[in-house]
Design an enzyme around this catalytic site. Structure first.
Site, short mmCIF file in Angstrom:
data_model
loop_
_atom_site.label_atom_id
_atom_site.label_comp_id
_atom_site.label_asym_id
_atom_site.label_seq_id
_atom_site.Cartn_x
_atom_site.Cartn_y
_atom_site.Cartn_z
N ASP A 67 1.08 -0.98 -0.27
CA ASP A 67 -0.32 -0.34 -0.52
C ASP A 67 0.94 1.42 0.02
O ASP A 67 1.14 1.76 1.05
CB ASP A 67 -0.73 0.14 1.58
CG ASP A 67 -1.86 1.47 1.08
OD1 ASP A 67 -1.59 1.87 0.52
OD2 ASP A 67 -3.47 0.83 2.14
N SER A 145 0.49 10.89 -16.39
CA SER A 145 -0.76 10.91 -17.46
C SER A 145 -0.82 11.57 -18.22
O SER A 145 -0.11 12.64 -17.87
CB SER A 145 -2.20 10.86 -16.26
OG SER A 145 -3.29 11.47 -16.79
N TYR A 158 -7.51 15.17 -8.94
CA TYR A 158 -6.56 14.25 -9.58
C TYR A 158 -5.22 14.25 -10.76
O TYR A 158 -4.18 14.57 -10.87
CB TYR A 158 -7.33 13.42 -11.19
CG TYR A 158 -6.57 12.53 -11.57
CD1 TYR A 158 -6.07 11.19 -11.33
CD2 TYR A 158 -6.60 12.43 -13.18
CE1 TYR A 158 -5.50 10.10 -11.57
CE2 TYR A 158 -5.85 11.62 -13.38
CZ TYR A 158 -4.87 10.63 -13.71
OH TYR A 158 -4.41 9.27 -13.51
N LYS A 162 -1.04 14.53 -10.67
CA LYS A 162 -0.52 14.50 -12.02
C LYS A 162 0.83 15.28 -12.17
O LYS A 162 2.01 15.06 -12.60
CB LYS A 162 -1.00 13.72 -12.86
CG LYS A 162 -1.99 12.40 -12.26
CD LYS A 162 -0.99 11.21 -11.65
CE LYS A 162 -1.47 10.50 -12.13
NZ LYS A 162 -0.67 8.88 -11.51
#
Length: 285
Positions: A67, A145, A158, A162
């Site tokens: 994790d 991404s 998000y 990134k």
């Protein structure tokens, strides 16, 4: 890896987030290329798809629980790899989670949770692995991404995570290069994985009464559905990631498809930001 000590095979590779999608296929492709792959995931109950893929490919993986948001988990896994194999040649930071929403309609804790997995998880694994990557003159590869280059509507948290990963790695790269470690960020575009289904958003849920963003969100979801209908396969994206483990040291920034390269190119040529704003504003009109 050409930047590993001459003649030493196989290379030992740690890959995070391998229960599905890009991580799963990167692990299989890396093992097929002859690497010793330590494939990790947060919940070992999710190993079935990975084991089935490994059986089909005729490869063996060392599967471990990791994790990335738990410091002890990270420390124990990295130490365990070095304890068993005596080295660590490459890390692929792939673990992450999607998120959809806009800041006025969500809590700060939700945003922090996105950062914890997608940014601090990468930082923690990187910090633990670097002493061993320095020893092996290894490679640090991180799946970000196109959303780490171009901010996208309803992806604020998000994309922020990134963007943070890309800034962290771009800043780190010349520092660790001086110690023999190469750094690469991998930027997929739309990829056909369960990642999109796990963003924690129900598109069928009714919008709040008076929500000023409801129409824009509906338009965004319609466009996203069309985009992911023609998405790159996770297998092809994973193969791009795995290929970076071999041959010449890769460049800092790599995209996994022509569509991703074209999309990222808009931002890299957009000095005043107007081209990106015209593009993304059209997604929610």
């Amino acid at each position: 890896m050409t930047n590993s000590p001459a003649g030493h095979t196989p290379n030992v590779v740690l890959i995070t987030g391998t229960s599905s999608g890009i991580g799963l296929h990167a692990a299989i492709a890396a093992a097929q290329a002859g690497h010793t792959v330590v494939a990790t995931m947060r919940n070992l109950e999710g190993t079935r798809a990975l084991l089935d893929a490994a059986d089909a490919a005729g490869v063996t993986l060392d599967i471990r629980r990791l994790d990335v948001t738990e410091a002890q988990s990270v420390t124990e896994v990295v130490a365990g790899i070095v304890g068993r194999y005596g080295r660590l040649d490459a890390v692929v930071n792939n673990a992450g989670s999607g998120h959809l929403g806009t800041i006025e309609n969500e809590t700060i804790d939700q945003v922090r949770a996105v950062m914890e997995v997608n940014f601090f998880g990468v930082v923690g694994v990187t910090r633990a692995a670097l002493p061993h990557l320095r020893t092996s003159h290894g490679r640090l590869i991180t799946v970000t991404s196109v959303g780490g280059v171009i901010g996208q509507p309803f992806n604020e948290a998000y994309c922020a995570a990134k963007f943070a990963v890309e800034g962290f790695m771009e800043s780190l790269a010349p520092v660790v290069r001086s110690a023999g470690v190469s750094v690469t960020v991998v930027e997929p575009g739309a990829v056909a994985t369960s990642f999109v289904a796990n963003v924690g958003f129900d598109p069928t849920a009714p919008a709040a009464v008076g929500d000023p963003y409801a129409a824009g969100l509906a338009a965004y979801l319609a466009r996203a559905g069309s985009s992911f209908a023609s998405a790159q396969t996770a297998e092809s994206a994973g193969s791009v990631v795995a290929a970076l483990l071999d041959g010449d040291v890769p460049p800092f920034r790599v995209q996994t498809s022509d569509a991703a390269r074209q999309f990222v190119g808009v931002k890299l040529a957009d000095l005043d930001g107007s081209a990106v704003q015209r593009l993304t504003s059209g997604w929610i009109a």
